[in-house]
Write a protein that holds these residues in place. Structure first.
Motif, mmCIF file in Angstrom:
data_model
loop_
_atom_site.group_PDB
_atom_site.id
_atom_site.type_symbol
_atom_site.label_atom_id
_atom_site.label_comp_id
_atom_site.label_asym_id
_atom_site.label_seq_id
_atom_site.Cartn_x
_atom_site.Cartn_y
_atom_site.Cartn_z
ATOM 1 N N ASN A 54 96.113 -16.226 68.911
ATOM 2 C CA ASN A 54 96.912 -16.648 70.062
ATOM 3 C C ASN A 54 96.349 -17.899 70.704
ATOM 4 O OD1 ASN A 54 98.898 -14.695 69.901
ATOM 5 N ND2 ASN A 54 97.686 -13.187 71.028
ATOM 6 N N ALA A 55 95.028 -18.035 70.730
ATOM 7 C CA ALA A 55 94.398 -19.227 71.311
ATOM 8 C C ALA A 55 94.734 -20.466 70.484
ATOM 9 C CB ALA A 55 92.886 -19.038 71.402
ATOM 10 N N VAL A 56 94.733 -20.328 69.146
ATOM 11 C CA VAL A 56 95.079 -21.470 68.287
ATOM 12 C C VAL A 56 96.543 -21.832 68.472
ATOM 13 C CG1 VAL A 56 95.333 -22.198 65.876
ATOM 14 C CG2 VAL A 56 93.266 -20.997 66.591
ATOM 15 N N LEU A 57 97.414 -20.820 68.530
ATOM 16 C CA LEU A 57 98.838 -21.097 68.670
ATOM 17 C C LEU A 57 99.183 -21.708 70.022
ATOM 18 C CD1 LEU A 57 100.410 -17.963 66.982
ATOM 19 C CD2 LEU A 57 100.208 -20.270 66.066
ATOM 20 N N ALA A 58 98.307 -21.575 71.001
ATOM 21 C CA ALA A 58 98.557 -22.142 72.325
ATOM 22 C C ALA A 58 98.254 -23.642 72.376
ATOM 23 C CB ALA A 58 97.738 -21.412 73.372
ATOM 24 N N GLN A 59 97.670 -24.206 71.336
ATOM 25 C CA GLN A 59 97.338 -25.634 71.304
ATOM 26 C C GLN A 59 98.631 -26.466 71.330
ATOM 27 O OE1 GLN A 59 94.169 -26.839 71.355
ATOM 28 N NE2 GLN A 59 93.476 -24.716 71.495
ATOM 29 N N GLN A 60 98.542 -27.677 71.894
ATOM 30 C CA GLN A 60 99.723 -28.527 72.020
ATOM 31 C C GLN A 60 100.237 -29.046 70.683
ATOM 32 O OE1 GLN A 60 98.646 -31.621 74.760
ATOM 33 N NE2 GLN A 60 99.219 -30.400 76.546
ATOM 34 N N TRP A 61 99.387 -29.211 69.695
ATOM 35 C CA TRP A 61 99.795 -29.791 68.420
ATOM 36 C C TRP A 61 100.500 -28.784 67.501
ATOM 37 C CZ3 TRP A 61 97.522 -27.137 64.486
ATOM 38 C CH2 TRP A 61 96.329 -26.475 64.763
ATOM 39 N N VAL A 62 100.407 -27.505 67.770
ATOM 40 C CA VAL A 62 100.963 -26.481 66.880
ATOM 41 C C VAL A 62 102.479 -26.610 66.700
ATOM 42 C CG1 VAL A 62 101.292 -23.997 66.591
ATOM 43 C CG2 VAL A 62 99.061 -24.891 67.238
ATOM 44 N N PRO A 63 103.275 -26.796 67.763
ATOM 45 C CA PRO A 63 104.727 -26.922 67.544
ATOM 46 C C PRO A 63 105.094 -28.122 66.663
ATOM 47 C CG PRO A 63 104.265 -26.549 69.863
ATOM 48 C CD PRO A 63 102.958 -26.769 69.186
ATOM 49 N N TYR A 64 104.349 -29.235 66.809
ATOM 50 C CA TYR A 64 104.637 -30.416 66.000
ATOM 51 C C TYR A 64 104.343 -30.158 64.527
ATOM 52 C CZ TYR A 64 104.837 -32.592 70.571
ATOM 53 O OH TYR A 64 105.166 -32.899 71.875
ATOM 54 N N VAL A 65 103.256 -29.478 64.257
ATOM 55 C CA VAL A 65 102.918 -29.133 62.874
ATOM 56 C C VAL A 65 103.970 -28.180 62.306
ATOM 57 C CG1 VAL A 65 101.238 -27.937 61.418
ATOM 58 C CG2 VAL A 65 100.457 -29.555 63.148
ATOM 59 N N ALA A 66 104.398 -27.219 63.122
ATOM 60 C CA ALA A 66 105.417 -26.276 62.661
ATOM 61 C C ALA A 66 106.719 -27.002 62.321
ATOM 62 C CB ALA A 66 105.660 -25.211 63.719
ATOM 63 N N VAL A 67 107.116 -27.962 63.156
ATOM 64 C CA VAL A 67 108.341 -28.724 62.888
ATOM 65 C C VAL A 67 108.177 -29.558 61.623
ATOM 66 C CG1 VAL A 67 109.767 -30.629 63.750
ATOM 67 C CG2 VAL A 67 109.146 -28.754 65.261
ATOM 68 N N ALA A 68 107.003 -30.186 61.434
ATOM 69 C CA ALA A 68 106.771 -30.992 60.233
ATOM 70 C C ALA A 68 106.824 -30.128 58.977
ATOM 71 C CB ALA A 68 105.422 -31.705 60.338
ATOM 72 N N VAL A 69 106.204 -28.960 59.026
ATOM 73 C CA VAL A 69 106.234 -28.047 57.877
ATOM 74 C C VAL A 69 107.661 -27.593 57.597
ATOM 75 C CG1 VAL A 69 105.514 -25.759 57.086
ATOM 76 C CG2 VAL A 69 103.845 -27.305 58.112
ATOM 77 N N ALA A 70 108.417 -27.317 58.654
ATOM 78 C CA ALA A 70 109.809 -26.895 58.469
ATOM 79 C C ALA A 70 110.643 -28.008 57.839
ATOM 80 C CB ALA A 70 110.408 -26.477 59.810
ATOM 81 N N PHE A 71 110.424 -29.265 58.272
ATOM 82 C CA PHE A 71 111.155 -30.380 57.680
ATOM 83 C C PHE A 71 110.808 -30.552 56.203
ATOM 84 C CE2 PHE A 71 112.224 -32.230 61.914
ATOM 85 C CZ PHE A 71 113.582 -32.396 61.672
ATOM 86 N N VAL A 72 109.523 -30.452 55.874
ATOM 87 C CA VAL A 72 109.117 -30.589 54.464
ATOM 88 C C VAL A 72 109.717 -29.463 53.632
ATOM 89 C CG1 VAL A 72 107.143 -30.495 52.893
ATOM 90 C CG2 VAL A 72 107.032 -31.905 54.948
ATOM 91 N N ALA A 73 109.659 -28.237 54.138
ATOM 92 C CA ALA A 73 110.225 -27.103 53.406
ATOM 93 C C ALA A 73 111.732 -27.268 53.252
ATOM 94 C CB ALA A 73 109.903 -25.794 54.129
ATOM 95 N N GLY A 74 112.409 -27.713 54.302
ATOM 96 C CA GLY A 74 113.853 -27.934 54.223
ATOM 97 C C GLY A 74 114.209 -29.034 53.239
#
Length: 196
Positions: A54-74
């Protein structure tokens, strides 16, 4: 060689889809079992993610990485879907290439002439052709639908000795590798009886 490559690609696609499907199914069933308490009540009451996660997921950069991974997967999924829809039919056939220029023919012109010739043979209901591989050295894939009383061997000999020979002459090629598939039309279920 291209047919073997196509078969290997299709086999790989099926295997990959089966593996992804089995993994997702197993993960879904496991999550359902844990959530319903089938694996013990303590496990169902335990938080899914620990404090450290939960502490790692609270970091500000996590949503951006998630969006980038989603774009690559898509993008990869979209590319895979587009490759599935592509066919290997050539667009143009090259009759001659040199410094002065090219002599080209649309694939549809050669295909249409071949289909018309073969469709006129007695016993042939429908002919569908595709020229594949390359514009310089095309391969022929010919699918024939025959009447139920057609002379299959005679049609095969005629296609080989006449239609493919004419195609080779038109394209000025010594050989055109061909795959010919023949299927029969189903006989009528209730043939009309003539009354005397």
């Amino acid at each position: 060689m291209a047919r073997d490559r196509s078969r290997r690609s299709a086999r790989g696609n099926r295997l990959g889809l089966v593996i992804v499907g089995v993994v997702l199914l197993a993960a879904g069933l496991a999550a359902l079992a844990v959530g319903r308490g089938l694996l013990g009540g303590d496990l169902a009451a335990t938080p899914l993610l620990g404090d450290r996660t939960n502490a790692v997921l609270a970091q500000q950069w996590v949503p951006y990485v998630a969006v980038a991974v989603a774009f690559v997967a898509g993008f990869l999924a979209l590319r895979w879907l587009m490759v599935q829809g592509m066919n290997d039919t050539v667009g143009r056939l090259y009759l001659a290439r040199d410094e002065a220029g090219n002599v080209e023919m649309p694939e549809s012109a050669a295909r249409g002439a071949l289909e018309q010739e073969v469709a006129d043979y007695p016993g042939v209901r429908r002919a569908r052709a595709r020229l594949t591989e390359s514009g310089d050295h095309p391969h022929l894939r010919l699918a024939l639908t025959l009447e139920d009383d057609a002379d299959v061997a005679g049609i095969w000999r005629r296609v080989r000795s006449e239609a493919i020979t004419n195609l080779r002459g038109a394209l000025e090629l010594d050989q055109v590798p061909a795959v010919i598939r023949m299927s029969m039309t189903a006989p009528a279920r209730n043939p009309r009886r003539s009354l005397a």
